[in-house]
Design an enzyme around this catalytic site. Structure first.
Site, PDB file in Angstrom:
ATOM      1  CB  CYS B 107      -0.915   0.012   1.228  1.00 12.60           C
ATOM      2  SG  CYS B 107      -1.892   1.523   1.349  1.00 12.60           S
ATOM      3  CB  CYS B 110      -1.896   4.424   4.193  1.00 16.63           C
ATOM      4  SG  CYS B 110      -2.110   4.444   5.975  1.00 16.63           S
ATOM      5  CB  SER B 111      -0.700   0.790   6.775  1.00 17.79           C
ATOM      6  OG  SER B 111      -1.843   1.466   7.297  1.00 17.79           O
ATOM      7  CB  CYS B 112      -4.530  -0.934   2.389  1.00 16.02           C
ATOM      8  SG  CYS B 112      -5.350   0.666   2.496  1.00 16.02           S
TER       9      CYS B 112
END
Lengths: 218, 206
Positions: B107, B110-112
């Protein structure tokens, strides 16, 4: 927004440093921050895209140097302060000066499993999808000042529709409180050379999940 | 950024602990949170929701062609049908590694991450070095993880820019004929389901 969070393709961040036997949380406060965010997500009146928007809006120097949960903690404070749910003076004093202004009930123990399960972002629509699998598309060269999910490295690039996922909540709209505004969502795959130039690895392909307003027909 | 706050000096650790405690107190006094519920959320991620769940799914796909087909068709439905790996939310997509194709997930924004199935993502997955480099130099990233693939193998990076979530279905290691689900699952690492690693090889007998 063209923030530092949108870092695909940037240089200079150094080596990846995996940690052996990494714990889920590195300190107890990290777990409390994560859990408070999950719990407040149910009553705070913000959505996932508003959360992302708030985090991306942090000053670049803070975003790049704070640990992940430190950044989350600051984001949680921002979301609470923006909505008048908490005052800075209350956090400093470690006590509440007034009651809650929220009508909803706090997350209950029996609802935890449900709250931790990802919800569906698919929405029904009467609009037909503009593209089908195999279609050639070009991503639009757009630079919104607000939250968007088309990374900079994939703007103005030629790709191919590989999957059609149905109609989903449009983050660009949802993040600014303008409603779900559902849009068709596609997997668009690019050749590495289209993104990075012909000298790069010819065996690389990269895909993004692109909403229909990000795309135009080739 | 690879550092953590607990690596910083003691006063900063105390500062975060105190700030978070103060915020929790204020939210509790306003009736917005229940600390016992926070305990349950932390406990869920520390004990129940983690990569072992994903490993069971991969092992089952290696053993059962019908399940594998269903997983590749609709991973949320297929995993939910197993019943014993927790609640799986929508839009989980399994992508299959082949002799000619290696999949990786990131991602960049971000951090998906497929948290329902793999738990919370590791720090490196959320870090600037991984997010910035894997979409451009996937082979260089793989080399840092000790994975060297033939130059002709296509590498496909999936950037999780929407609410779809990706699980890599790695190739079953050779020498595992006759292994049961548990024995196979023990070979499936978290990184092999992100695409930055390969499954462990079976231990060779004496």
């Amino acid at each position: 927004m063209n923030g530092v969070h949108d870092m695909g393709g940037m240089d200079g961040f150094g080596r990846i440093e995996p940690e052996r036997d990494e714990p889920v949380f590195h300190a107890p406060w990290e777990g409390r921050v994560m859990a408070m965010m999950r719990a407040m997500g149910c009553v705070g009146g913000w959505n996932l895209d508003m959360f992302r928007n708030a985090r991306e809006s942090q000053p670049p120097s803070f975003y790049l140097t704070a640990s992940y949960y430190k950044s989350w903690e600051k984001t949680l404070e921002t979301l609470l302060l923006e909505r008048g749910l908490v005052m800075e003076e209350e956090i400093v004093a470690s006590r509440s000066f007034s009651g809650s202004t929220v009508a909803g009930q706090p997350l209950r123990a029996e609802d935890v499993s449900k709250a931790l399960k990802r919800q569906s972002y698919e929405r029904s629509t009467s609009a037909a999808a503009l593209f089908k699998v195999g279609d050639g598309v070009r991503t639009r060269n757009i630079h919104l000042p607000t939250h968007t999910r088309l990374p900079r490295y994939a703007r103005g690039r030629r790709g191919t529709i590989e999957r059609v996922h149905g109609c989903h909540v449009f983050p660009d709209s949802s993040a600014v409180g303008a409603g779900d505004d559902p849009q068709w969502l596609y997997t668009v795959v690019f050749d590495g050379s289209e993104l990075w130039g012909t000298d790069d690895d010819p065996s690389l392909k990269v895909s993004v999940e692109a909403f229909e307003p990000y795309l135009e027909a080739l | 950024m690879s550092h953590h706050d607990d690596d910083e000096d003691h006063s900063e650790l105390s500062e975060m602990t105190l700030r978070v405690r103060a915020l929790e107190t204020v939210l509790l006094e306003k009736g917005l949170i229940d600390p016992a519920v926070l305990d349950l959320i932390v406990e869920a991620y520390e004990t129940r929701i983690g990569p072992r769940n994903g490993a069971k799914v991969v092992a089952r796909a290696w053993l059962d062609p019908d399940f594998k087909r269903a997983l590749l068709e609709d991973a949320t439905a297929a995993v939910s049908s197993l019943g014993h790996v927790g609640e799986i939310g929508d839009h989980l997509i399994a992508v299959e590694n082949l002799p000619t194709l290696h999949n990786m997930v990131v991602c960049t924004l971000c951090s998906c991450y497929p948290t329902d199935l793999l738990g919370l993502p590791p720090v490196w997955y959320k870090s600037a070095p991984y997010r910035s480099r894997v979409v451009r130099n996937a082979r260089g990233v793989l080399a840092e993880f000790g994975v060297n693939l033939p130059p002709e193998m296509e590498i496909r990076v999936w950037d999780s820019t929407a609410e779809t979530r990706f699980l890599v279905l790695p190739m079953r290691p050779a020498g595992t004929e006759g292994f049961d689900v548990d024995a196979l699952a023990s070979l499936v690492t978290r990184d092999s389901m992100i695409g930055t690693g390969l499954p462990k090889l079976p231990e060779v007998g004496p």
